[in-house]
Structures are given as structure tokens and as C-alpha cells.
Design a protein around this motif. Structure first.
Motif, short mmCIF file in Angstrom:
data_model
loop_
_atom_site.label_atom_id
_atom_site.label_comp_id
_atom_site.label_asym_id
_atom_site.label_seq_id
_atom_site.Cartn_x
_atom_site.Cartn_y
_atom_site.Cartn_z
N THR A 185 0.82 -1.22 0.00
CA THR A 185 0.00 0.00 0.00
C THR A 185 0.85 1.26 0.00
O THR A 185 0.32 2.36 0.09
CB THR A 185 -0.94 0.01 1.22
N GLY A 186 2.16 1.10 -0.07
CA GLY A 186 3.04 2.26 -0.22
C GLY A 186 3.61 2.81 1.07
O GLY A 186 4.03 3.97 1.11
N ILE A 187 3.68 2.00 2.12
CA ILE A 187 4.19 2.50 3.40
C ILE A 187 5.64 2.97 3.25
O ILE A 187 6.00 4.09 3.62
CB ILE A 187 4.06 1.42 4.49
N ALA A 188 6.50 2.12 2.71
CA ALA A 188 7.90 2.51 2.51
C ALA A 188 8.05 3.47 1.33
O ALA A 188 8.90 4.36 1.35
CB ALA A 188 8.77 1.28 2.29
N THR A 189 7.20 3.30 0.32
CA THR A 189 7.25 4.19 -0.85
C THR A 189 7.10 5.64 -0.42
O THR A 189 7.83 6.53 -0.89
CB THR A 189 6.13 3.83 -1.84
N ALA A 190 6.16 5.90 0.47
CA ALA A 190 5.91 7.26 0.93
C ALA A 190 7.13 7.83 1.65
O ALA A 190 7.48 9.01 1.47
CB ALA A 190 4.70 7.29 1.86
N LEU A 191 7.80 7.01 2.45
CA LEU A 191 8.98 7.48 3.17
C LEU A 191 10.12 7.80 2.21
O LEU A 191 10.84 8.79 2.40
CB LEU A 191 9.43 6.42 4.18
N LEU A 192 10.29 6.98 1.19
CA LEU A 192 11.33 7.24 0.19
C LEU A 192 11.04 8.53 -0.56
O LEU A 192 11.95 9.33 -0.81
CB LEU A 192 11.41 6.06 -0.78
N ARG A 193 9.78 8.74 -0.92
CA ARG A 193 9.42 9.97 -1.63
C ARG A 193 9.68 11.18 -0.75
O ARG A 193 10.16 12.22 -1.23
CB ARG A 193 7.95 9.92 -2.04
N GLU A 194 9.38 11.07 0.54
CA GLU A 194 9.61 12.19 1.46
C GLU A 194 11.08 12.54 1.55
O GLU A 194 11.44 13.69 1.85
CB GLU A 194 9.07 11.84 2.85
N ARG A 195 11.95 11.56 1.31
CA ARG A 195 13.40 11.81 1.33
C ARG A 195 13.91 12.38 0.01
O ARG A 195 15.11 12.60 -0.16
CB ARG A 195 14.15 10.51 1.64
N GLY A 196 13.01 12.58 -0.95
CA GLY A 196 13.40 13.16 -2.22
C GLY A 196 13.83 12.17 -3.27
O GLY A 196 14.38 12.55 -4.32
N ALA A 197 13.59 10.88 -3.04
CA ALA A 197 13.95 9.87 -4.03
C ALA A 197 13.01 9.92 -5.22
O ALA A 197 11.82 10.25 -5.07
CB ALA A 197 13.92 8.48 -3.39
N GLU A 198 13.52 9.57 -6.39
CA GLU A 198 12.70 9.41 -7.58
C GLU A 198 12.21 7.96 -7.57
O GLU A 198 12.84 7.08 -8.15
CB GLU A 198 13.51 9.72 -8.83
N VAL A 199 11.11 7.71 -6.88
CA VAL A 199 10.70 6.35 -6.57
C VAL A 199 9.58 5.87 -7.49
O VAL A 199 8.65 6.61 -7.81
CB VAL A 199 10.29 6.22 -5.09
N VAL A 200 9.72 4.63 -7.92
CA VAL A 200 8.68 3.91 -8.66
C VAL A 200 8.28 2.73 -7.79
O VAL A 200 9.14 2.02 -7.25
CB VAL A 200 9.20 3.41 -10.03
N ALA A 201 6.98 2.52 -7.62
CA ALA A 201 6.50 1.39 -6.83
C ALA A 201 6.22 0.21 -7.75
O ALA A 201 5.63 0.36 -8.82
CB ALA A 201 5.22 1.79 -6.10
N VAL A 202 6.65 -0.97 -7.32
CA VAL A 202 6.40 -2.22 -8.05
C VAL A 202 5.52 -3.09 -7.17
O VAL A 202 5.89 -3.43 -6.04
CB VAL A 202 7.71 -2.96 -8.37
N GLU A 203 4.33 -3.45 -7.68
CA GLU A 203 3.39 -4.23 -6.87
C GLU A 203 2.58 -5.17 -7.76
O GLU A 203 1.98 -4.72 -8.74
CB GLU A 203 2.45 -3.28 -6.11
N PRO A 204 2.55 -6.46 -7.45
CA PRO A 204 1.82 -7.41 -8.30
C PRO A 204 0.33 -7.51 -8.01
O PRO A 204 -0.42 -7.97 -8.87
CB PRO A 204 2.50 -8.74 -7.98
N GLY A 205 -0.11 -7.10 -6.82
CA GLY A 205 -1.49 -7.34 -6.43
C GLY A 205 -2.45 -6.23 -6.81
O GLY A 205 -2.16 -5.04 -6.62
N ASP A 206 -3.63 -6.59 -7.31
CA ASP A 206 -4.62 -5.60 -7.72
C ASP A 206 -5.06 -4.72 -6.55
O ASP A 206 -5.09 -3.49 -6.67
CB ASP A 206 -5.86 -6.30 -8.30
N GLY A 207 -5.44 -5.35 -5.44
CA GLY A 207 -5.97 -4.59 -4.32
C GLY A 207 -4.93 -3.68 -3.70
O GLY A 207 -5.21 -2.51 -3.38
N MET A 208 -3.73 -4.18 -3.53
CA MET A 208 -2.67 -3.37 -2.94
C MET A 208 -2.28 -2.21 -3.86
O MET A 208 -2.08 -1.09 -3.41
CB MET A 208 -1.45 -4.25 -2.64
#
Length: 253
Positions: free
Chosen positions: A52-75
Motif C-alpha cells: 500500500t506504499g508505506i515505505a514508498t511514501a517514506l522514500l518519496r519524502e526523502r526526495g527519491a525518484e521512486v517507482v512502486a512495483v506491486e503485483p497485487g490488484d488490491g494493494m
């Protein structure tokens, strides 16, 4: 119940997962940047098994150019709702949807154990640039707190699963289990805690895959029993959850 079935079980509970699962302390990303040897700001990062992007959000807050990779539809749907400005691509660690040497950092927060390390380690090395880093981490329960140990025993009985070992693997075994033993890697154990309402605590533990594949009635029964037990231990209605983040960071030569 197969590991694939357990992995897909999160999709039906994505909202519960997003609302109640713990995040990670700032020390985790501080350590990732220190060990990797480069700042997160501006780094090309793929957060794999992003959920659901818990770590993704933290990486973005640090200024990273982040892409999320997720296989599940619901997530993936929950991630897009929470972080509409973050690109989300479908895939998993066994077959990353990126060109060779295109990422500075790959992160796997609570997700590396769903991969096949015979495939995911070579894939990570393919996608990372020379000098790039692979970071794996998990929030693990603290085994030195008696009520946590007792709760783990009740969870194992309720779910019919083997109780987790109380001894944390040493660095050699941790490297072998994760497939990083052939790479230079550094491990950190980072202790932290959060205090949450009892309802949040119960929703957190029942969002784990062992419960998601269990009969709903049995899960509800466990939650009611656990509420009674913890209500006596925490009369204020607030539960202190203590975690140890088990972090491993490997550098690509």
C-alpha cells in the motif's frame, strides 16, 4: 495453503493493511543511505512489493525518484489512492520491469520473503547500476517482551502455524537465508516502538497472511479473545508495540 495464496491474500484486505500496519522509523532510511554510500534525494529507486506504499511514501519524502512495483490488484489500487503522484508498475522481484543498470537502489520492505531468491538476487543485480544497493528490511517483533511472546503462542495456536523461533539468526545465516551471502552486505538491527489503540493493534495483527487465509469466524473469535486478554494488560486501551527492524543492505560491485 501455498505461499502464493498467502501473498495474494493481502489484496482483499488492502485497506485494513494500509490503515493499521506500522511504518518504519527514520533510522531505517538513514541507515540505508549511510550503507549505500549515496543520498536518497534524487536517487532512482524502485520499491518492490510496495504493497500500500508505506515505505514508498517514506522514500518519496526523502526526495527519491521512486517507482512502486506491486503485483497485487488490491494493494496497487490502495497505493494509487494514497500516493497518486507516484508511478506504480505491475511486477515482482522475480522479474523486474526495468532495464539493466537503470536503478540506484532497490528496496524490499516486508516483501523479499515472497520472492524466489534464485531469481530475485540475479534480477536485482541486473537492474542495479554498478555501485547501486539492494535494501531488505522487516519489522520483527521484539522477543524480550513477555506479553509479545505469549501473544505469538496464541497466534500460532489459532492459525495452526509453527511458532516463530525466538532466536534471531546470526549474520551468516541471515545472509544465507536472504541469498545475500555472495555479496558484500551490512546488517543493522533497529529497535523502535509505537503506541496505538487496542483496536488498531488487533487490526494490525489480523492483517497478517496467517489470519487472512483463516476462516473469518475463527479470526473474529481470536480477536475477541485477544481483546479480553490485552484489555487486562493495557487498561488505558493503548498498546505499545515494540519492533526491531532487521535491515540488510548489499552493494553491487
Amino acid at each position: 495453503m501455498t505461499s502464493l495464496s498467502r501473498a495474494h491474500s493481502f489484496n482483499a484486505a488492502a485497506a485494513q493493511y494500509a490503515a493499521n500496519r506500522p511504518s518504519y522509523p527514520p533510522s531505517v532510511l538513514d541507515a540505508v543511505a549511510e550503507i549505500a554510500g549515496f543520498p536518497l534525494a534524487g536517487a532512482r529507486v524502485a520499491d518492490v512489493g510496495a504493497g500500500t506504499g508505506i515505505a514508498t511514501a517514506l522514500l518519496r519524502e526523502r526526495g527519491a525518484e521512486v517507482v512502486a512495483v506491486e503485483p497485487g490488484d488490491g494493494m496497487a489500487a490502495e497505493l494509487r489512492r494514497a500516493l497518486p503522484d507516484v508511478p506504480v508498475v505491475r511486477g515482482d522481484g522475480n522479474a523486474l520491469p526495468f532495464a539493466a543498470a537503470s536503478r540506484d537502489l532497490l528496496t524490499y520492505a516486508q516483501s523479499w520473503h515472497w520472492t524466489d531468491i534464485a531469481r530475485s538476487v540475479p534480477e536485482a543485480l541486473r537492474v542495479l547500476r554498478p555501485g547501486g544497493a539492494l535494501a531488505l528490511w522487516w519489522n520483527t517483533d521484539s522477543a524480550d517482551i513477555p506479553w509479545v511472546v505469549a501473544q505469538e503462542e496464541r497466534i500460532a495456536r489459532a492459525c495452526g502455524v509453527e511458532q516463530k523461533g525466538r532466536r534471531r539468526p546470526d549474520d551468516v545465516r541471515a545472509g544465507r537465508v536472504t541469498g545475500l551471502d555472495g555479496l558484500p552486505f551490512t546488517r543493522r538491527l533497529l529497535r523502535w516502538s509505537r503506541t496505538v489503540p487496542l483496536d488498531t493493534h488487533l487490526a494490525n495483527i489480523t492483517s497478517h497472511s496467517a489470519f487472512l487465509v483463516l476462516d473469518e469466524g475463527r479470526t473474529a473469535e481470536f480477536a475477541a479473545e485477544e481483546r479480553a486478554v490485552l484489555g487486562g494488560l493495557f487498561p488505558s486501551g493503548l498498546v505499545e508495540e515494540t519492533y526491531v527492524v532487521d535491515l540488510l543492505v548489499a552493494r553491487k560491485p
